[in-house]
Design an enzyme around this catalytic site. Structure first.
Site, PDB file in Angstrom:
ATOM      1  CB  CYS A   1      47.501   8.414  11.268  1.00 40.78           C
ATOM      2  SG  CYS A   1      47.220   7.295  12.458  1.00 40.78           S
TER       3      CYS A   1
ATOM      4  N   GLY B   1      47.471  42.986  17.659  1.00 44.39           N
ATOM      5  CA  GLY B   1      48.703  42.495  16.990  1.00 44.39           C
ATOM      6  C   GLY B   1      50.141  42.354  17.776  1.00 44.39           C
TER       7      GLY B   1
ATOM      8  NE  ARG C   1      50.154  36.179  18.291  1.00 45.63           N
ATOM      9  CZ  ARG C   1      49.801  35.409  17.781  1.00 45.63           C
ATOM     10  NH1 ARG C   1      50.603  34.223  18.230  1.00 45.63           N
ATOM     11  NH2 ARG C   1      49.488  35.392  16.627  1.00 45.63           N
TER      12      ARG C   1
HETATM   13  N1  LLP Z   1      41.824  42.326  15.616  1.00 50.75           N
HETATM   14  C1  LLP Z   1      41.333  41.638  14.521  1.00 50.75           C
HETATM   15  C2  LLP Z   1      40.634  42.291  13.529  1.00 50.75           C
HETATM   16  C3  LLP Z   1      42.116  40.506  14.024  1.00 50.75           C
HETATM   17  O1  LLP Z   1      41.792  39.917  12.920  1.00 50.75           O
HETATM   18  C4  LLP Z   1      42.834  39.940  15.116  1.00 50.75           C
HETATM   19  C5  LLP Z   1      43.647  38.645  14.822  1.00 50.75           C
HETATM   20  C6  LLP Z   1      43.099  40.612  16.419  1.00 50.75           C
HETATM   21  C7  LLP Z   1      42.436  41.843  16.542  1.00 50.75           C
HETATM   22  C8  LLP Z   1      43.872  39.779  17.433  1.00 50.75           C
HETATM   23  O2  LLP Z   1      45.280  40.178  16.955  1.00 50.75           O
HETATM   24  P1  LLP Z   1      46.257  39.489  18.234  1.00 50.75           P
HETATM   25  O3  LLP Z   1      46.264  40.604  19.153  1.00 50.75           O
HETATM   26  O4  LLP Z   1      46.012  38.125  18.588  1.00 50.75           O
HETATM   27  O5  LLP Z   1      47.756  39.266  17.292  1.00 50.75           O
HETATM   28  N2  LLP Z   1      45.913  32.109  14.165  1.00 50.75           N
HETATM   29  C9  LLP Z   1      47.015  32.759  14.141  1.00 50.75           C
HETATM   30  C10 LLP Z   1      46.494  34.246  14.314  1.00 50.75           C
HETATM   31  C11 LLP Z   1      45.335  35.001  13.595  1.00 50.75           C
HETATM   32  C12 LLP Z   1      45.139  36.318  13.899  1.00 50.75           C
HETATM   33  C13 LLP Z   1      43.824  36.705  13.501  1.00 50.75           C
HETATM   34  N3  LLP Z   1      43.650  38.094  13.697  1.00 50.75           N
HETATM   35  C14 LLP Z   1      48.142  32.468  14.948  1.00 50.75           C
HETATM   36  O6  LLP Z   1      47.804  31.207  15.754  1.00 50.75           O
HETATM   37  O7  LLP Z   1      49.129  33.052  15.006  1.00 50.75           O
END
Ligand code: LLP
Length: 434
Positions: A362, A249, A294
């Site tokens: 489109c 996150g 991310r």
């Molecule tokens: N762990 C779990 C259980 C998760 O569900 C997620 C992301 C992460 C770790 C990694 O989170 P990060 O460090 O990447 O924030 N498609 C969306 C993001 C969805 C995130 C889902 N879960 C976007 O493009 O912003």
């Protein structure tokens, strides 16, 4: 430097990505193309691993949340850097296996794992399965028992933290398809059930509170909720969790307005919070696991497009259309996510042109961004969108029958294809014509 140190401008005034000229990359590999600076991904992995070992202890294991960007090569890179991974589907597990990723370092997530998924994970020897609910727990117990296994698990817990309205809405996230809420008693109930089943070996708990978070406070709140829960479980059952996975996150700087996050400092702060929290909850310091997606890969990436039409509507706005769009980057269409874009041919020039960057589908909502400052664009220019390493390729589709772009890895100024461009033949390959 533009936004991050690996984006720069060379003597010709061209954008460079990890030392490679963006125009030369576009010329060699075509557009649209995802470019990734491999060095940045490796440096981010090292920074997380080093900070985790320093602040959490020698057995710390950051996991790369591979939903952010999944292809065989990335699992190889992450394996070489010594991290574990989070997988959420049979497809991610299969890709990791294709990269010979060490199965014991895999955490398998998902709110609705099928029996086939669970069997695949058991047969691969996946180290840890993060169990989301009762049915899954029972199914896993049966499948593991039948194989004479006691599968290591964590339970997914919903601590009730909304990272964007945290503190004010402490039960905000209870209404979720994920996990078991502490507030409703379901978290304790599933814990007791897990402790009673011989096919699983409960090691601890997992939570994930959200994504693109810039503050430490939501993590503090979540950690406190989880530590209190661990203490309550200990009091109720005698079981003391040895592992606490706080999810991913941490945010990424996509535009000049976003703050830069010092990930090592964030990890140090989280470690201190957990250490103090465990002490005051009267429990032993658990092994802490973080799952960044991310923040390991987003900034490393850039997408190169070729500018097609430049349409200026007097009194309204300027549309700059590129040869990709929502199929390769659905994040503006889905979340109005903001990016930094520039004309790679004249990267050093002032951005005094404001445009809506549109894709070629489109559909009017097929936009990469609105109100984007650019150098004045011309047909044939290369337009770069920065920080597209996360949730772009992994969320790409073939909408409008557009082939997906290749993934190009750049290291020390040299580029290689990690995922080749899809062809029209690939698009019809699955179609049965007889
Ligand atoms: N762990 C779990 C259980 C998760 O569900 C997620 C992301 C992460 C770790 C990694 O989170 P990060 O460090 O990447 O924030 N498609 C969306 C993001 C969805 C995130 C889902 N879960 C976007 O493009 O912003």
């Amino acid at each position: 430097m533009i936004l991050h140190p690996h984006f720069d401008v060379n003597e010709q005034g061209h954008l460079t990505i990890g030392g490679a000229d963006a125009l030369a990359l576009a010329n060699t590999f075509g557009t649209p193309a995802y470019i990734l600076d491999e060095t940045v991904i490796r440096e981010n992995c090292r920074a997380y691993l080093h900070a985790a070992k320093t602040h959490f202890g020698a057995d710390a294991l950051p996991l790369y949340a591979s939903k952010a960007l999944s292809f065989t090569g990335i699992y190889r890179i992450v394996a070489e850097e010594g991290l574990g991974i989070d997988c959420v589907s049979g497809g991610e597990l299969y890709t990791a296996q294709n990269a010979r990723f060490p199965a014991e370092r895999i955490y398998f997530h998902g709110n609705n794992k099928t029996d086939a998924d669970l069997c695949q994970a058991l047969e691969m020897g996946v180290g840890t399965i993060v169990v989301d609910g009762d049915e899954e727990l029972e199914a896993l117990h049966a499948l593991a028992s039948a194989r004479g296994l006691a599968q290591k698990i964590l339970l997914r817990i919903t601590p009730g933290i909304d990272p964007h309205t945290h503190r004010a809405v402490v039960t905000g996230n209870v209404d979720s398809k994920f996990g078991n809420a502490i507030a409703t008693g379901q978290a304790l109930a599933i814990t007791k059930k897990a402790l009673s089943l011989s096919g699983v070996r409960l090691a601890g708990f997992h939570c994930h509170i959200g994504s693109q978070i810039f503050e430490i406070d939501p993590f503090r709140d979540a950690a406190h909720m989880m530590l209190r829960f661990i203490a309550d479980v200990k009091a109720a059952t005698g079981f003391e969790a040895t592992e606490l996975n706080l999810g991913g996150g941490l945010g990424v700087r996509y535009t000049e307005e976003d703050r830069e996050i010092d990930y090592a400092a964030a990890i140090a702060a989280i470690a201190e919070i957990v250490r103090a929290g465990a002490r005051s909850a009267g429990i032993a310091m658990p092994r802490v696991i973080l799952e960044p997606g991310r923040s390991l890969v987003a900034a490393a990436g850039a997408t190169l497009y070729t500018v097609g039409s430049v349409k200026e509507i007097p009194g309204f706005r300027n549309y700059v259309s590129v040869d990709g769009g929502m199929p390769d980057n659905p994040r503006y269409a889905l979340y109005q996510s903001r990016y930094t874009a520039l004309i790679a041919d004249r990267a050093g020039e002032k951005k005094d042109y404001i445009a809506t960057v549109a894709g070629r589908c489109c559909e009017s909502g097929d936009l990469i961004g609105e109100g984007m400052p650019l150098q004045k664009p011309r047909r044939g220019d290369i337009l770069a969108v920065l920080c597209t390493g996360a949730y772009n390729y992994s969320m790409a589709s073939n909408y409008n029958r557009l082939p997906r772009p290749p993934v190009i890895l750049v290291r020390d100024g040299k580029a290689r294809v990690a995922v080749r461009r899809e062809t029209f033949a690939d698009l019809v390959d699955l179609d049965i014509t007889e």
